[in-house]
Design an enzyme around this catalytic site. Structure first.
Site, PDB file in Angstrom:
ATOM      1  N   ARG A  45      -7.442  42.649  28.137  1.00  0.00           N
ATOM      2  CA  ARG A  45      -6.045  42.309  28.403  1.00  0.00           C
ATOM      3  C   ARG A  45      -5.530  43.054  29.630  1.00  0.00           C
ATOM      4  O   ARG A  45      -4.717  42.543  30.392  1.00  0.00           O
ATOM      5  CB  ARG A  45      -5.171  42.634  27.178  1.00  0.00           C
ATOM      6  CG  ARG A  45      -3.672  42.538  27.467  1.00  0.00           C
ATOM      7  CD  ARG A  45      -2.863  42.419  26.202  1.00  0.00           C
ATOM      8  NE  ARG A  45      -3.070  43.495  25.262  1.00  0.00           N
ATOM      9  CZ  ARG A  45      -2.481  44.691  25.330  1.00  0.00           C
ATOM     10  NH1 ARG A  45      -1.660  44.972  26.325  1.00  0.00           N
ATOM     11  NH2 ARG A  45      -2.714  45.598  24.401  1.00  0.00           N
ATOM     12  N   TYR A  97      10.457  21.918  38.086  1.00  0.00           N
ATOM     13  CA  TYR A  97       9.676  21.428  36.949  1.00  0.00           C
ATOM     14  C   TYR A  97      10.502  21.580  35.665  1.00  0.00           C
ATOM     15  O   TYR A  97      11.251  22.561  35.496  1.00  0.00           O
ATOM     16  CB  TYR A  97       8.371  22.209  36.862  1.00  0.00           C
ATOM     17  CG  TYR A  97       7.653  22.088  35.547  1.00  0.00           C
ATOM     18  CD1 TYR A  97       7.260  20.848  35.046  1.00  0.00           C
ATOM     19  CD2 TYR A  97       7.368  23.222  34.784  1.00  0.00           C
ATOM     20  CE1 TYR A  97       6.612  20.737  33.827  1.00  0.00           C
ATOM     21  CE2 TYR A  97       6.714  23.120  33.578  1.00  0.00           C
ATOM     22  CZ  TYR A  97       6.347  21.874  33.102  1.00  0.00           C
ATOM     23  OH  TYR A  97       5.707  21.775  31.890  1.00  0.00           O
ATOM     24  N   ASP A 169       7.594  28.083  43.904  1.00  0.00           N
ATOM     25  CA  ASP A 169       6.581  27.381  43.128  1.00  0.00           C
ATOM     26  C   ASP A 169       5.990  26.313  44.050  1.00  0.00           C
ATOM     27  O   ASP A 169       6.656  25.356  44.416  1.00  0.00           O
ATOM     28  CB  ASP A 169       7.222  26.731  41.891  1.00  0.00           C
ATOM     29  CG  ASP A 169       6.192  26.053  40.981  1.00  0.00           C
ATOM     30  OD1 ASP A 169       5.097  25.703  41.475  1.00  0.00           O
ATOM     31  OD2 ASP A 169       6.496  25.852  39.803  1.00  0.00           O
ATOM     32  N   LYS A 194      -3.289  22.698  37.702  1.00  0.00           N
ATOM     33  CA  LYS A 194      -3.266  21.491  38.523  1.00  0.00           C
ATOM     34  C   LYS A 194      -4.380  21.515  39.569  1.00  0.00           C
ATOM     35  O   LYS A 194      -5.542  21.506  39.243  1.00  0.00           O
ATOM     36  CB  LYS A 194      -1.906  21.350  39.188  1.00  0.00           C
ATOM     37  CG  LYS A 194      -0.655  21.069  38.383  1.00  0.00           C
ATOM     38  CD  LYS A 194      -0.619  21.229  36.957  1.00  0.00           C
ATOM     39  CE  LYS A 194       0.729  20.904  36.344  1.00  0.00           C
ATOM     40  NZ  LYS A 194       1.121  21.848  35.294  1.00  0.00           N
TER      41      LYS A 194
END
Length: 380
Positions: A45, A97, A169, A194
């Site tokens: 982590r 978005y 973004d 994407k």
């Protein structure tokens, strides 16, 4: 637990490949080491060689000093918003978005920060909104799904002069074709699900910055919240990024040809794509980017059914995402942007009939045939 430094060469994985043609996957939760004699890693982590490898690769694409990989694009955006102090101000573009709009609205409603929405295509409106103390300016260009184009250099200058952290973004246009950091932004975010991954087989988010302090703050937040990208997904993302340039070149070339073919169809009311010379964002995008991308949106005539169009498609798949090697189509208002909060819908929701088209690597003739058949079925 030991938090691996995001700018520490000793934590990089290249030394451990032993000449392997494909980088190994460090599919482990822990690394051995006694107190005082630990290596660069102790718990995945906090740091993992597979994740560091893909972060290095992404940083090179952005020409950035620092890169961090998250479990999703939204996890990356959440980390950015966590840097805003309680009671601070966020100025955000109206074209974002749907998941970003949902998160912004939720946090503003909880009183975590004040939210001001602006039409970011008008720099003077952004400047006025930043007049009061603002901590963060959140932009998206090209915008999803309307393909709005922002003057990133101008807006970045306005934001930084106002003392705001400028975040872009850029998910619709990956590096090296567009680099917001080179245009003045402080932070760039991508939904790596994407184009960077490119095969619709993982979810991931990446962040890049030149600022040491921002990178360290985001690394702390990611470790504390447990949102780091897992080793196997890191390996998949790195593999996908190796073919990004050739994939995206083909996708963009085909998208432009399709947009030119579609623009004169009688079934369409409008088409939005910066690659078309008469598009409002054409000149801006040509000046600040090396590509117009492979996603465009269109609106059918009012008497034609967007749902009927989606059902008639065979090569294009109706999915909520974009950027895959497989072409897709969606109705954002009922899919990717259905989560826009009602209180923000009048300014942030896309038009009810707007269709988003993401072009893959299939043959141009096959895609044209599919679109033509679907359009003609609506008027038969």
């Amino acid at each position: 637990m030991k938090l691996a430094k995001v700018n520490d060469p000793s934590s990089r994985s290249e030394r451990q490949h032993y000449g392997a043609s494909s980088p190994p996957i460090y599919q482990t939760a822990t690394f051995a080491g006694v107190p005082g004699e630990e290596g660069p890693y102790d718990y995945s982590r906090s740091g993992n060689p597979s994740r560091n490898a893909v972060e290095d690769a992404y940083a090179k694409l952005e020409s950035a000093r620092h890169a961090l990989a998250f479990g999703s694009g939204m996890a990356a955006i959440r980390a950015i918003l966590d840097t805003v102090p309680i009671g601070g101000r966020v100025v955000a573009a109206t074209q974002l978005y749907g998941g970003t709009a949902r998160l912004l609205g939720h946090r503003a409603e909880r009183g975590e920060f004040d939210l001001t929405l602006v039409d970011a295509t008008r720099p003077e409106e952004v400047k006025a909104a930043l007049g009061k103390k603002a901590h963060l300016l959140f932009l998206e260009s090209p915008s999803n799904p309307g393909l709005g184009i922002l003057e990133l250099r101008t807006l970045s200058e306005i934001g930084r002069k106002a003392g705001a952290l400028v975040v872009v973004d850029g998910s619709l246009l990956p590096p090296p074709y567009q680099r917001p950091l080179d245009l003045g932004a402080d932070v760039v975010i991508h939904s790596a699900t994407k184009f960077l991954a490119g095969h619709a087989d993982l979810t991931a988010g990446v962040v890049a910055t030149q600022d040491d302090a921002i990178a360290e703050k985001l690394a702390f937040i990611r470790n504390a919240e447990g949102t780091a990208l897992a080793p196997f997904e890191s390996w998949l993302l790195q593999r996908g990024m190796e073919t990004l340039k050739i994939r995206f070149a083909q996708q963009s070339q085909t998208a432009l040809k399709l947009a030119v073919w579609l623009r004169n169809r009688d079934e369409l009311k409008s088409i939005h794509f910066p690659g078309l010379p008469d598009d409002p964002g054409h000149e801006i995008q040509a000046a600040q980017s090396g590509s117009f991308g492979s996603v465009f949106s269109l609106e059918l005539r009012d008497d034609l059914s967007p749902i009927g169009f989606l059902k008639a498609l065979q090569v294009f798949r109706s999915t909520v995402s974009f950027g895959s090697i497989k072409s897709s189509a969606s109705l954002p208002c009922q899919m990717s942007h259905a989560s826009v909060p009602p209180a923000l819908a009048d300014r942030m929701a896309p038009p009810a009939g707007l269709l988003r088209i993401s072009v893959g690597i299939e043959e141009f003739d096959d895609l044209v045939e599919d679109l033509e058949r679907a359009l003609e079925s609506l008027v038969a």
